[in-house]
Design a protein around this motif. Structure first.
Motif, PDB file in Angstrom:
ATOM      1  N   ASP A  92       0.876  -1.176   0.000  1.00 17.11           N
ATOM      2  CA  ASP A  92       0.000   0.000   0.000  1.00 17.11           C
ATOM      3  C   ASP A  92       0.908   1.220   0.000  1.00 17.11           C
ATOM      4  N   THR A 123       7.002   4.751   2.010  1.00 17.72           N
ATOM      5  CA  THR A 123       6.976   3.390   2.556  1.00 17.72           C
ATOM      6  C   THR A 123       5.917   2.601   1.788  1.00 17.72           C
ATOM      7  N   VAL A 124       5.743   1.325   2.133  1.00 15.65           N
ATOM      8  CA  VAL A 124       4.772   0.517   1.398  1.00 15.65           C
ATOM      9  C   VAL A 124       3.616   0.048   2.278  1.00 15.65           C
ATOM     10  N   GLY A 125       3.293   0.840   3.324  1.00  8.32           N
ATOM     11  CA  GLY A 125       2.088   0.534   4.103  1.00  8.32           C
ATOM     12  C   GLY A 125       2.350   0.456   5.588  1.00  8.32           C
ATOM     13  N   ARG A 126       2.146  -0.751   6.141  1.00 11.51           N
ATOM     14  CA  ARG A 126       2.415  -0.917   7.572  1.00 11.51           C
ATOM     15  C   ARG A 126       3.813  -0.391   7.903  1.00 11.51           C
ATOM     16  N   ASN A 132       4.400   2.830   8.154  1.00 16.14           N
ATOM     17  CA  ASN A 132       4.437   4.257   7.825  1.00 16.14           C
ATOM     18  C   ASN A 132       4.299   5.099   9.090  1.00 16.14           C
ATOM     19  N   THR A 149      -3.884  -1.940   4.138  1.00 18.56           N
ATOM     20  CA  THR A 149      -2.753  -2.060   5.040  1.00 18.56           C
ATOM     21  C   THR A 149      -3.116  -2.357   6.477  1.00 18.56           C
TER      22      THR A 149
END
Lengths: 443, 443
Positions: free
Chosen positions: A32, A54-57, A59, A438
């Protein structure tokens, strides 16, 4: 009254990209795409924007890290801060307690980069220039002054950096004109996500060539047979004159990388990106020796200038992929551009993500005008995701980035988008919690 | 009813050590030794304790990172989790979104280590054994199974690791007895903090020898003249038969390290620790070639097994200083012990901090009994700070660590200490806010 840096705000912004498998690769099956979004405010009402991607969790951790760094800048005179971004960079990365969390790596370092990029954005706005132009107009002495040469001097001294920049001075004006007329070469990763069907891959690869791109990139590393099939389809789709790079996103160890690539070599691959751990300088060097003439590329996860120095010293890479938001912002990226110029290695930045195209183009254009002085074998990654959320989205024409003209560094996101995708309480998240994304528990 | 992992709690605990300059060195002039303290709870009422060590500001980020990781473990059957700590390790370090924050470095990786150490603590308690004994009693196959060999196989395969462990099996019983009878050698850093006066240095150095230590360590790197004076005083105080190590805490670049050490060589230094950036494998190798016979040591900031692998492959270090709380816990430290054994490099762990002595002794004792099989040229750091806050504080006798007998991994802090030093609302912080410490604004 003296104008102060009155606030350093951090916002958690996330896009539920995992719902459509945009951005899927061997290590990131369902990202995400997200940003720890920074706004630096002055008491005079000005703003500077930056972000950590970032790509989700997780962040939320980059957001928290920005908040932990904020007291190092907040309350200081704006003019003084902006006139000494080298000093500010050293303060943000060298705080004697916070540096234990790195040093100069991971969440705290990405957050330092986001704050620094926001400060550079503010400085460029105040100068009324796009960042690439601001940097290209700086005297070489000032460029050297914003770089932290600590741990670099066995490879590059400030004096050598100054000489490099001075050598590039005579041609600046001519290159500036050429850049404005012709733009900067791009390549596209849009066709190559792992989650796409073969048909979609072929269609998008053909569209890329029709749109003027001379290089495409495919994700590999999850399935050997599928990789061979997809690379063959791509080569058939684009023909022999277009470069095809592949990207394993760290999927392999050293031996696996060499084995996996052997049967793909017949399709004339241009580079293999992130074949193994981004920390493994010696592993990349070993792979490079074995897979030539396929070039070895890495950098989007390379956490600081000391690592880039070693990739260059060890002759471990052919292509250096800097990232606007992984290292400590514009300052450390200038260090990396100078190192690359010293070693004669082309820089082809990582982009995509959230706002990375918008930001990183400034660094490549500065490199062309004032540092390396060439676009030979240099391309900026382009991915057609999420640009609509930015106030000054990139413009691609005939496979090339058109130099941005508006003042700033490119990271400003539209206020409506920031509100809609605020996590976890923005309407795009509250309205569609049932659709996944996410916040969900891992299986 | 199946017993579950019911909670993974994270607590922010800080000690205002900066008020007395305990722990002062060239890069950490005023640390407030802190812990992101983890308690894993089961629905059956059991607990496991672990921690990530930091030096003050930023501890809140390690705490937040533990909370971000907690859902990966919480709610799962306790027996299943504890029987597959290799799988849990890979889940914690390999989450496809969280790993973007590293990968395998910085705050998120330290937090993974804290959670894993808490799980190992719980497992050891349930087995009724101290952790070193639990590990020493495991079959080689199970030890190999908890290690993540990803990115290691060009240096160490699972098969090679198994062979190493099997080779050590015959002597286990004898070494176990000898360890229980004689303890494990220690060295002390207590005399050598930069903030101490010459008189205090000399007094503490003499006390160290009288207490049975055969090695002391001094902090260097802030002032050349002072370093020469302090090393001379220390050598005079301890006499010729005691080893003196020095620790620059990353103060130098490659050339500076070589220059700075030259005039100190006459005092027969044993090792130089952290001469430069902890990321600079090739820099350490260059320094090592120049400063021999002074040994080069590093590791307390080495962020994962891939970096340790390269330090060994590049022949960059003579002494490997693993840290209980920097990498991904017991699992990754076993990987590092196996790598060191393969390359024949002695492991001399970093300790001090908050609970690091209590934790790391288990790893060295396991190494002696079941991996390297020797204590030759191996010493565990000892610093006499903060042990009173732990329920099973280390015991040093005649300069040696006495093997702990109580079940667990050593990280459990006394409940009264946890309450008193909770940050920022514990009584030791609220009652003395005026006295300074980590919460204050930077100058």
């Amino acid at each position: 009254m003296t104008e102060l840096i009155s606030a350093v705000e951090a916002h958690d912004i996330r896009f539920p990209t995992s719902r459509h498998l945009d951005g899927s690769d061997a290590m990131n099956p369902e990202p995400d795409y997200s940003a720890a979004y920074v706004i630096v405010r002055t008491s005079g009402g000005q703003e500077g924007h930056g972000l950590a991607f970032t790509v989700g969790r997780g962040n939320e951790l980059a957001v928290a890290a920005v908040r932990s760094l904020a007291p190092l800048v907040t309350g200081r005179p704006a003019a003084e801060v902006l006139a000494d971004l080298g000093g500010v960079s050293r303060r943000l990365t060298g705080d004697s307690q916070l540096r234990w969390l790195g040093p100069e790596k991971g969440v705290i370092h990405m957050a330092a980069g986001a704050v620094l990029n926001a400060l550079w954005d503010l400085r460029a706005r105040r100068a009324g220039k796009p960042l690439w132009r601001l940097l290209s107009d700086l005297p070489p002495e000032e460029i050297v002054d914003v770089v932290d040469f600590r741990y670099l001097e066995d490879a590059l001294t400030p004096g050598e950096a100054l000489a490099l920049l001075r050598r590039a001075e005579p041609g600046r004006a001519g290159r500036l004109e050429r850049l404005l007329a012709e733009g900067y070469p791009a390549y596209t990763t849009t066709p190559g996500w792992l989650g796409y069907t073969d048909d979609k891959l072929v269609r998008l690869a053909k569209e890329a060539v029709a749109d003027g791109f001379r290089q495409i990139k495919l994700k590999v590393g999850a399935d050997r047979a599928a990789d061979a099939r997809r690379v063959r389809l791509a080569r058939e789709a684009v023909g022999p004159g277009v470069r095809i790079a592949v990207d394993a996103n760290q999927a392999w160890n050293v031996g696996q990388a060499i084995e996996w690539l052997a049967p793909l070599a017949e399709f004339d691959l241009y580079w293999i990106e992130e074949p193994t751990s981004p920390d493994d300088v010696l592993g990349h060097a070993a792979i490079r020796r074995q897979v030539a003439p396929i070039k070895v590329a890495t950098g989007e996860h390379t956490h600081n200038r000391v690592m880039f120095k070693q990739f260059l010293q060890a002759e471990a890479i052919d292509i250096l992929q800097l990232d606007a938001a992984r290292v400590a912002g514009v300052n450390e990226n200038i260090a990396v551009l100078l190192l690359a110029a010293k070693f004669g290695v082309p820089v082809c930045p990582h982009a995509g993500g959230v706002g990375l195209c918008e930001m990183v183009q400034h660094l490549s254009m500065f490199d062309y005008v004032a540092v390396s002085g060439t676009t030979e074998d240099r391309v900026i990654e382009y991915i057609d995701h999420l640009h609509e959320h930015f106030t000054d989205p990139v413009v691609i024409r005939d496979g090339r980035y058109v130099p941005p003209a508006r003042p700033g560094g490119g990271a400003e996101m539209r206020p409506a988008s920031r509100a809609a995708y605020a996590y976890p309480h923005g309407p795009r998240w509250t309205a569609s919690a049932a659709a996944g994304g996410t916040g969900k528990e891992r299986p």
